[in-house]
Scaffold this active site. Sequence first.
Site: not given
Length: 485
Positions: A56, A162, A180
């Site tokens: 990520c 994240h 995201d």
Amino acid sequence: MAMASLYRRSLPSPPAIDFSSAEGKLIFNEALQKGTMEGFFRLISYFQTQSEPAYCGLASLSVVLNALSIDPGRKWKGPWRWFDESMLDCCEPLEVVKEKGISFGKVVCLAHCSGAKVEAFRTSQSTIDDFRKFVVKCTSSENCHMISTYHRGVFKQTGTGHFSPIGGYNAERDMALILDVARFKYPPHWVPLKLLWEAMDSIDQSTGKRRGFMLISRPHREPGLLYTLSCKDESWIEIAKYLKEDVPRLVSSQHVDSVEKIISVVFKSLPSNFNQFIRWVAEIRITEDSNQNLSAEEKSRLKLKQLVLKEVHETELFKHINKFLSTVGYEDSLTYAAAKACCQGAEILSGSPSKEFCCRETCVKCIKGPDDSEGTVVTGVVVRDGNEQKVDLLVPSTQTECECGPEATYPAGNDVFTALLLALPPQTWSGIKDQALMHEMKQLISMASLPTLLQEEVLHLRRQLQLLKRCQENKEEDDLAAPAY
């Protein structure tokens, strides 16, 4: 036992609002009218899904670097220079990131190393009001983007830490848009900014420090044209230690009475694989994908590289190094260096480790540019698993005069060694006991004595060296600031 497969997750709402829902679209339209969606269009044009469950941080940075049109200076695949997760490995090996993820400090380090201008803050170094101002600043501009690292649990989502870019802000509702990068899991969604701050204001168990956010923008100068430092080879830690600790000790403890003696002391103790640490940036292309001529863009970049190489060759330090290396019988082979570069290029173009390749043969030739100027190309036949692939390496060169007339010279160990010594901090030489010699050495590496283009090249290397030094000392989590030159 086989692991059960999953197809996405339902987005917990509230607190999040799906970007594509009716309410999500309304929030978007309101923000668009107020001018806080300006950065969204750049980001969404380069938005990508992380290619590994723990990538990520790499995916978020890749999106932002491409949105800012920062040139990575090396090719991704085919003829294309483009940021991809696989290229973001200068501060942490990809194998480690794939297994454990990446910390906030390491992503900041990667952004610096990739040539971006970075301002990074942990929540302990900022306030929610300052954060809101930074969100407004980034979402109101195409030239600055924000990456946030947060704990998913605050949003009732599955998972822990994240990273994702912030794509927009609605001031009336005080909501931020999270793009995201784990799109296989959750879609882009709006969240209350206060809740995002709470999610960032959590402890990362791997570092013991709070999470935070970073503002990323284009630099005042582009990354290096001809040289770069690399930590892909494990030996970089040994080499960084040698440069940081051993060189100052060697020049202060041994009797040195000339510049050549200093060079001798440094060179003879240099780890044998130092050329894996500092490399010249090679232009690689697949032979069958290219025509036989240089494009205007290739010619332009090659011309700049040649100018940097010429400026290195004209420094007094290079002359001292060249003189010393000639006395110890040091020789460089263009075809040997090119063979290694071709293997590394094949690695980048295919995504497979370079140790799986061997370069069977190389061929040096000249090809024409758009205005009939010539460039040097080394074509290598690279073999992997019995399959052959031809790879072209575009080589910068300069003309030097010798007894038999003009002679082409190419990037070699002598100029790489020169660039490495220029990149060392000036205090490296402060321990030289002979004051006149110390002054002479500092003059040789002084930025003021270098042409502008070479100054920028050396500053880039110094910046990289400081960042790698932080990583070696495990200080990247404590020091988030841009390196001081």
